[in-house]
Design a protein around this motif. Structure first.
Motif, PDB file in Angstrom:
ATOM      1  N   ALA A  92      -0.828  -4.049  -4.572  1.00  0.00           N
ATOM      2  CA  ALA A  92      -0.374  -5.426  -4.774  1.00  0.00           C
ATOM      3  C   ALA A  92       0.575  -5.509  -5.967  1.00  0.00           C
ATOM      4  CB  ALA A  92      -1.572  -6.346  -4.973  1.00  0.00           C
ATOM      5  N   ASP A  93       0.256  -4.794  -7.042  1.00  0.00           N
ATOM      6  CA  ASP A  93       1.135  -4.786  -8.217  1.00  0.00           C
ATOM      7  C   ASP A  93       2.479  -4.143  -7.887  1.00  0.00           C
ATOM      8  OD1 ASP A  93      -0.823  -5.998  -9.711  1.00  0.00           O
ATOM      9  OD2 ASP A  93      -1.513  -4.150 -10.678  1.00  0.00           O
ATOM     10  N   VAL A 146       2.409   5.875  -0.039  1.00  0.00           N
ATOM     11  CA  VAL A 146       1.922   6.152   1.313  1.00  0.00           C
ATOM     12  C   VAL A 146       0.475   6.646   1.280  1.00  0.00           C
ATOM     13  CG1 VAL A 146       2.229   7.641   3.329  1.00  0.00           C
ATOM     14  CG2 VAL A 146       4.215   6.573   2.260  1.00  0.00           C
ATOM     15  N   LEU A 147       0.169   7.534   0.351  1.00  0.00           N
ATOM     16  CA  LEU A 147      -1.187   8.046   0.254  1.00  0.00           C
ATOM     17  C   LEU A 147      -2.171   6.945  -0.128  1.00  0.00           C
ATOM     18  CD1 LEU A 147      -0.507  11.475  -1.464  1.00  0.00           C
ATOM     19  CD2 LEU A 147      -1.079  11.062   0.923  1.00  0.00           C
ATOM     20  N   LEU A 148      -1.771   6.073  -1.047  1.00  0.00           N
ATOM     21  CA  LEU A 148      -2.636   4.953  -1.416  1.00  0.00           C
ATOM     22  C   LEU A 148      -2.867   4.020  -0.228  1.00  0.00           C
ATOM     23  CD1 LEU A 148      -1.313   4.076  -4.984  1.00  0.00           C
ATOM     24  CD2 LEU A 148      -3.536   5.067  -4.416  1.00  0.00           C
ATOM     25  N   GLU A 149      -1.838   3.792   0.566  1.00  0.00           N
ATOM     26  CA  GLU A 149      -2.004   2.935   1.753  1.00  0.00           C
ATOM     27  C   GLU A 149      -2.969   3.569   2.751  1.00  0.00           C
ATOM     28  OE1 GLU A 149       2.408   0.769   1.693  1.00  0.00           O
ATOM     29  OE2 GLU A 149       2.054   2.541   2.951  1.00  0.00           O
ATOM     30  N   GLU A 150      -2.859   4.877   2.945  1.00  0.00           N
ATOM     31  CA  GLU A 150      -3.772   5.569   3.855  1.00  0.00           C
ATOM     32  C   GLU A 150      -5.213   5.483   3.359  1.00  0.00           C
ATOM     33  OE1 GLU A 150      -0.687   8.966   5.592  1.00  0.00           O
ATOM     34  OE2 GLU A 150      -2.147   9.502   4.042  1.00  0.00           O
ATOM     35  N   LEU A 151      -5.395   5.694   2.076  1.00  0.00           N
ATOM     36  CA  LEU A 151      -6.735   5.645   1.501  1.00  0.00           C
ATOM     37  C   LEU A 151      -7.304   4.235   1.548  1.00  0.00           C
ATOM     38  CD1 LEU A 151      -6.039   8.006  -1.507  1.00  0.00           C
ATOM     39  CD2 LEU A 151      -7.542   8.517   0.418  1.00  0.00           C
ATOM     40  N   ARG A 152      -6.470   3.244   1.261  1.00  0.00           N
ATOM     41  CA  ARG A 152      -6.915   1.850   1.361  1.00  0.00           C
ATOM     42  C   ARG A 152      -7.408   1.539   2.763  1.00  0.00           C
ATOM     43  NH1 ARG A 152      -2.059  -1.925   1.802  1.00  0.00           N
ATOM     44  NH2 ARG A 152      -2.093  -0.769   3.776  1.00  0.00           N
ATOM     45  N   ASP A 153      -6.672   2.002   3.763  1.00  0.00           N
ATOM     46  CA  ASP A 153      -7.050   1.709   5.149  1.00  0.00           C
ATOM     47  C   ASP A 153      -8.351   2.399   5.537  1.00  0.00           C
ATOM     48  OD1 ASP A 153      -4.763   0.180   5.292  1.00  0.00           O
ATOM     49  OD2 ASP A 153      -3.600   1.682   6.398  1.00  0.00           O
TER      50      ASP A 153
END
Length: 214
Positions: free
Chosen positions: A162-163, A177-184
């Motif tokens: 979000a930041d 991209v890795l953070l988005e994958e982990l979030r999902d």
């Protein structure tokens, strides 16, 4: 012009469950750094020659080495070459964590996650192996030690993204991209259950493409 060779490197993603979902231990890099200045990154760094020596001597079970070789399916060379590269990368990850965060990791806790390479044309290029490291909230924790960052801390992945979307922090494409994958994936248990086989490297020009298979 001959492209700058991509140097082997390692990035470790310490993860734990938190009240807002998964949390990652990240570093906010100094603005004065000559690479990735002012961005949020995971702990890590390039592989040093000494890491190959240390890695070769790591007391790893044969089953762990074999599983790493299988999951790092994009590794080139013979089985012996692949095993040495696995051991070198594990030694690098353990060393960088200790130097930058004071956290002493068991190399068997570093789990293969992804591989990215800096695109050709960049003045500095790295072939980065990303590992996930589960960290128990009740046990020892990484802390801020490195002079390469202004701060290092646990942050909720949803808040980091979000930041970034709001322009308050900067993330390089692989980190985002890795953070988005982990979030999902949502929870540490879901991350550990995936056990991906890394089928190839990704770079900024390749875009976001599926690369995980069990």
């Amino acid at each position: 012009m001959t492209p700058v060779p991509a140097r082997p490197a390692v990035s470790v993603i310490p993860l734990r469950d938190g009240p807002e979902g998964l949390e990652a231990f990240v570093q906010h890099r100094q603005l004065t750094m000559d690479f990735a200045a002012g961005v949020v990154v995971f702990p890590g760094g390039r592989c040093d020659p000494s890491d190959q020596v240390v890695g070769a001597a790591l007391p790893l079970p044969d089953s762990v080495v074999a599983e790493h070789v299988r999951r790092w399916s994009g590794l080139d060379g013979t089985t012996d070459d692949a095993e040495l590269l696995v051991r070198t990368r594990l030694a690098t990850g353990v060393r960088e964590l200790a130097e930058e965060t004071g956290y002493v990791a068991d190399p068997t806790d570093l789990l293969p996650w992804d591989c990215w390479v800096t695109p050709e044309g960049a003045p500095k290029r790295f072939d980065v192996a990303f590992f996930v490291l589960p960290v128990e909230r009740e046990g020892p924790q990484p802390v801020h030690l490195t002079s390469e960052a202004v701060d290092s801390c646990w942050e909720a992945i949803t808040s980091l993204l979000a930041d970034h979307a709001a322009g308050d922090v900067r993330l390089m494409t692989p980190t985002r991209v890795l953070l988005e994958e982990l979030r999902d994936l949502g929870t540490l248990a879901s991350v550990l259950a995936l056990q991906p086989v890394i089928t190839g490297v990704r770079d900024d020009r390749a875009g976001v493409r599926p690369r995980l298979r069990q």
